[in-house]
Design an enzyme around this catalytic site. Structure first.
Site, PDB file in Angstrom:
ATOM      1  N   GLU A  56     -29.658 -59.818  18.276  1.00 12.08           N
ATOM      2  CA  GLU A  56     -30.717 -58.937  18.754  1.00 12.08           C
ATOM      3  C   GLU A  56     -29.977 -57.664  19.485  1.00 12.08           C
ATOM      4  OE1 GLU A  56     -32.311 -62.977  19.208  1.00 12.08           O
ATOM      5  OE2 GLU A  56     -30.580 -62.197  19.172  1.00 12.08           O
ATOM      6  N   CYS A  88     -31.714 -62.372  25.146  1.00 14.33           N
ATOM      7  CA  CYS A  88     -32.170 -61.705  24.227  1.00 14.33           C
ATOM      8  C   CYS A  88     -33.626 -61.331  24.265  1.00 14.33           C
ATOM      9  CB  CYS A  88     -31.774 -62.307  22.986  1.00 14.33           C
ATOM     10  SG  CYS A  88     -30.162 -62.170  22.319  1.00 14.33           S
ATOM     11  N   ALA A 157     -12.817 -82.939  -5.810  1.00 14.79           N
ATOM     12  CA  ALA A 157     -12.732 -82.535  -7.026  1.00 14.79           C
ATOM     13  C   ALA A 157     -12.342 -83.886  -8.155  1.00 14.79           C
ATOM     14  CB  ALA A 157     -11.504 -81.756  -7.191  1.00 14.79           C
ATOM     15  N   ALA A 166      -4.416 -89.241 -11.424  1.00 18.37           N
ATOM     16  CA  ALA A 166      -4.168 -90.297 -12.671  1.00 18.37           C
ATOM     17  C   ALA A 166      -3.667 -91.613 -12.324  1.00 18.37           C
ATOM     18  CB  ALA A 166      -3.129 -89.410 -13.746  1.00 18.37           C
ATOM     19  N   ARG A 187     -14.033 -73.611   3.466  1.00 14.74           N
ATOM     20  CA  ARG A 187     -13.087 -73.872   4.425  1.00 14.74           C
ATOM     21  C   ARG A 187     -13.346 -72.686   5.568  1.00 14.74           C
ATOM     22  NH1 ARG A 187      -7.048 -74.868   2.237  1.00 14.74           N
ATOM     23  NH2 ARG A 187      -7.368 -77.247   1.505  1.00 14.74           N
ATOM     24  N   GLY A 290      -8.967 -88.391   1.146  1.00 13.85           N
ATOM     25  CA  GLY A 290      -9.253 -88.952  -0.147  1.00 13.85           C
ATOM     26  C   GLY A 290     -10.370 -90.144  -0.076  1.00 13.85           C
ATOM     27  N   THR A 292     -10.662 -93.262   0.821  1.00 14.04           N
ATOM     28  CA  THR A 292     -10.748 -94.277   1.749  1.00 14.04           C
ATOM     29  C   THR A 292     -11.360 -93.925   2.978  1.00 14.04           C
ATOM     30  OG1 THR A 292      -8.999 -95.468   1.093  1.00 14.04           O
ATOM     31  CG2 THR A 292      -9.575 -95.630   3.465  1.00 14.04           C
ATOM     32  N   ALA A 294     -13.248 -90.892   2.890  1.00 16.54           N
ATOM     33  CA  ALA A 294     -14.618 -90.502   2.492  1.00 16.54           C
ATOM     34  C   ALA A 294     -15.453 -91.899   2.812  1.00 16.54           C
ATOM     35  CB  ALA A 294     -14.624 -90.122   1.127  1.00 16.54           C
TER      36      ALA A 294
END
Length: 361
Positions: A56, A88, A157, A166, A187, A290, A292, A294
């Protein structure tokens, strides 16, 4: 009833507010647009950094005398207290603003009451215009106020068959450069980035923002329960951004800048970690750990949004994105509401939120 001009002005205020993401904590992001008495644009502004002028004030400075008799559109109820800046609500009154339209009420006990102050001074006040959009843009701060912990966005990802690495552990790079650049945007909008000890050991991540000019570097947090994963010379310990290592209360470590937390069944207490970060002024977290880590956050009910980058790749074996989340049957599955799907280069970015919102304290 709101006019088209009202809606356009508030929509612009919401877009302005978003420009403060990542730089205003522990304060909210706020945008303000002022139309003069004839309905013409007179001033606009947004809250740029904690301790600096509020939205403001920026808008009133630009509007000058044209604010008198005009309308102010604010994404959050004008504050009613004196902190590092003045209230404000009083600034709007003194500028001669005749009407104030705000989207979302301020839920904090300290700052609320601005609308009442404005009404007591004879200002016409209206609430709720584009409230859903304004709340979505300020969801991290609002969540932190309502739940007493930082807002948590879990990003991962994966391949189309759900693998984040893999069978031999390699994972660079599953997704495209475009997706990785988009992660730096996430980020830049967060106060802290969190990874676990497994990621620290496997990837020696840097976790700082790259490629975004003027971005405020988030706090880099490594959950290293035993205090053994982050070694002297690790990239996360450089001076590119501040770093905090979370370790168990009884862990032996020679590292500086550590926070000691109680242990949980597997690792550290997630609520204790979030409480410690909240005390440090962290209002939003990007969880990049990773499966665990998460899983620990999901099990604790501490994930507010999920962003998955899915690459057109198949691996057939390897680590999955989530593990140990405390889900054993389909009836216990955490159901999500899909809110967005976007192509990022060759990849697909999927955004979803838990169908059942976390409860307030």
């Amino acid at each position: 009833m709101a006019t088209a001009a009202d809606t356009d002005a508030m929509r612009r205020a919401i877009l302005l507010a978003a420009r403060g993401l990542g730089s205003t904590s522990p304060n909210p992001v706020v945008g303000c647009v002022i139309l003069d008495a004839s309905g013409q644009p007179a001033g606009a502004g947004f809250h740029r950094r904690a301790g600096g002028p509020h939205a403001e004030v920026h808008a009133l400075r630009e509007a000058q005398e044209r604010a008198r008799g005009g309308t102010a559109y604010v994404t959050l109820e004008p504050c009613n207290h004196t902190g590092r800046t003045g209230p404000c609500a009083q600034a709007l009154v003194e500028a001669g603003i005749e009407r104030v339209v705000y989207a979302v009420g301020d839920p904090t006990a300290q700052a609320t009451g601005g609308a009442d102050t404005l009404r007591a001074a004879g200002v016409q006040v209206e609430q709720g215009l584009l409230a859903d959009q304004a709340e979505a843009g300020n969801i991290a701060w609002l969540t932190s106020v309502r739940l007493g912990r930082p807002y948590v966005l879990w990003k991962y990802a994966a391949t189309l068959d759900g693998r984040i690495a893999a069978q031999d552990g390699t994972s660079r790079w599953i997704t495209s450069p475009e997706s990785r650049a988009d992660v730096h945007r996430l980020r830049a909008e967060a106060d802290a980035v969190i990874v676990g000890s497994g990621t620290a050991r496997a990837d020696d991540p840097h976790l700082a923002i790259r490629g975004i000019e003027g971005a405020v570097q988030p706090l880099r947090v490594v959950v290293d329960t035993e205090g053994t994963a982050v070694k002297p010379g690790a990239r996360v310990l450089d001076d590119a951004a501040p770093t905090l290592i979370a370790v168990a209360e009884d862990a032996e470590t020679g590292l500086r800048d550590v926070v000691r937390l109680p242990r949980a069944a597997n690792g550290l207490s997630v609520p204790a970690l979030l409480e410690a970060l909240h005390r440090r002024g962290v209002r939003s977290v990007l969880l990049e750990g990773g499966p665990t880590l998460a899983g620990a956050f999901v099990a604790a009910g501490a994930v507010d949004k999920v962003v998955g980058y899915l690459a057109p790749v198949l691996l057939g074996a390897g680590r999955t994105a989530l593990a140990g989340a405390g889900i054993s049957t389909i009836a216990e599955a955490l159901r999500l509401d899909m809110t967005e799907t976007v192509r990022i280069g060759p990849d697909l970015r999927v955004t979803a939120t838990p169908a059942t919102a976390p409860k307030e304290r």
